[in-house]
Design a protein around this motif. Sequence first.
Motif, PDB file in Angstrom:
ATOM      1  N   ARG A 197     -27.402  22.425   4.014  1.00  0.00           N
ATOM      2  CA  ARG A 197     -28.497  21.521   3.664  1.00  0.00           C
ATOM      3  C   ARG A 197     -28.728  21.505   2.157  1.00  0.00           C
ATOM      4  N   THR A 198     -28.913  20.331   1.604  1.00  0.00           N
ATOM      5  CA  THR A 198     -29.309  20.190   0.199  1.00  0.00           C
ATOM      6  C   THR A 198     -30.512  19.257   0.134  1.00  0.00           C
ATOM      7  N   HIS A 199     -31.453  19.570  -0.746  1.00  0.00           N
ATOM      8  CA  HIS A 199     -32.684  18.785  -0.884  1.00  0.00           C
ATOM      9  C   HIS A 199     -33.387  18.617   0.455  1.00  0.00           C
ATOM     10  N   GLY A 200     -33.259  19.621   1.324  1.00  0.00           N
ATOM     11  CA  GLY A 200     -33.954  19.613   2.597  1.00  0.00           C
ATOM     12  C   GLY A 200     -33.269  18.840   3.708  1.00  0.00           C
ATOM     13  N   GLY A 201     -32.138  18.202   3.431  1.00  0.00           N
ATOM     14  CA  GLY A 201     -31.466  17.397   4.443  1.00  0.00           C
ATOM     15  C   GLY A 201     -30.040  17.839   4.700  1.00  0.00           C
ATOM     16  N   HIS A 202     -29.458  17.347   5.788  1.00  0.00           N
ATOM     17  CA  HIS A 202     -28.075  17.672   6.139  1.00  0.00           C
ATOM     18  C   HIS A 202     -27.133  17.196   5.037  1.00  0.00           C
ATOM     19  N   ALA A 203     -26.191  18.051   4.655  1.00  0.00           N
ATOM     20  CA  ALA A 203     -25.261  17.720   3.573  1.00  0.00           C
ATOM     21  C   ALA A 203     -23.819  17.769   4.073  1.00  0.00           C
ATOM     22  N   GLY A 241     -21.730  32.790   8.196  1.00  0.00           N
ATOM     23  CA  GLY A 241     -21.204  33.929   7.452  1.00  0.00           C
ATOM     24  C   GLY A 241     -21.291  33.716   5.952  1.00  0.00           C
ATOM     25  N   MET A 242     -21.033  32.496   5.509  1.00  0.00           N
ATOM     26  CA  MET A 242     -21.128  32.187   4.086  1.00  0.00           C
ATOM     27  C   MET A 242     -22.583  32.222   3.624  1.00  0.00           C
ATOM     28  N   LYS A 243     -23.473  31.661   4.415  1.00  0.00           N
ATOM     29  CA  LYS A 243     -24.894  31.676   4.036  1.00  0.00           C
ATOM     30  C   LYS A 243     -25.387  33.105   3.898  1.00  0.00           C
TER      31      LYS A 243
END
Length: 452
Positions: free
Chosen positions: A153-159, A165-167
């Motif tokens: 997610r970027t700017h609160g939305g799906h990207a 695992g990465m997060k």
Amino acid sequence: MSVHFLDNSVFQDSVSTPRMRAVFDEMAVFQSWLDVERAIALVSGELGIIPQSAAERIAAHATIDGIDLEAVKAHGKVTSHSLLGLLKEFRRVIAHDDARYVHWGATTQDIVDTGMMLVLRNAYAIIEEQLAETLRHARPLLATYRDTVMVGRTHGGHALPITFGMKAAIWLDELGRQLERWRAARERILVVGIVGAVGTMASWGDQGFALQHRAAEILGLGTPIAPWASARDRIAEVATLCALTSGTASRIAKEIYNLSKTEVREIEEPFTKGKVGSSTMPHKRNPVHTEWSIVLDRLIRADAGVALEAMGVENERDASHWKAEWVIMPELFPMLSGSLAHLDATLSGLWVHPERMAANTHMLKGLLLSERAMFVLAESMPLPEAHETVYQASVRAFDNDTALVDELMAEDGVADKCDRARIEEALDPASYTGVAGEIADRVGARIDALVK
């Protein structure tokens, strides 16, 4: 009477930990002052500044157990001095003419600053231990969910797709840097403040440096190159370290808080039997641990700001700034310890829902992979044209709640240049996670080396 939340018998464990409160307990603080007096006396005896027998007698009685704190308090009300009451009681306990050698050549800030460093040394060790424990406890997340696909997610939305695992790796990488910062700053911060009234150490003649160095050895602290009674950057730095570490804990907690919302529910802090979320809504499962980490971060950052303000000391000494540290340090460390305890409880028992993560990657019916669809089209048209084509299709897909592949195939010329199956294949979230897995591996190896 208890006023501060840290001392509230019901709620204190929500905002701190018992072992960190013990470090800053008033008896421990007063004992640290006596430990400094003891070290100065012992070294003064070794150097012949005071009689050796007096040094040994002073050292033998340097314990808080025999001190009447009510007498210390009463003395302070008369003199308005922070240390003289304790010194008077200390001399009373010694009950010998050698008591006149207590505090020989020292000034109050020598004792209080160096005592604070002794307290901070113990607090420092707890924070480093908590950080290392949290990293160890959370480390399995990187391997277990290395390839578990979820929405980025970027700017609160799906990207675009990522993996959990990465997060988690990004969380632990940041937390690991905080541990590195604490370790790197230790030697610079934890030093004695034994310098005499204005820093010249004139009261100890030509043996000032020798006394300072040997006292530091006895106390297990470093020796500063120059006096720091007016240079409060060491305290400001450790306060800033508290704020940085709290900021990381809060950021991780906030992300878990958001991803645990009912509509998302990809991860949750652990729920144990008997835990109650509401006094009136029986179904509620409130994110207590993450909420406290977020709350404590606000308070810790505020106290760190006070430490920065306290750097503006005038001349060789200025209590109008210095004494602010007495209030904030016993808040900063217990609250940070509390925040890290909440973070550890959250990460070590984190509930992860891969099925919810997978479902959410398909929520937008292919729009999560618009970038990849653009690159597929760019194989047969210029990239700007491909971007515009996918953009127009995405607008319609959003507005009509339709699948991106359907809208793309309806675009003029797309069907002639690109096979539908090729686009559908490109819209598989699991096939577009890049090096997410390798990032988890790299961070895992770093954490293993950091807390081995």
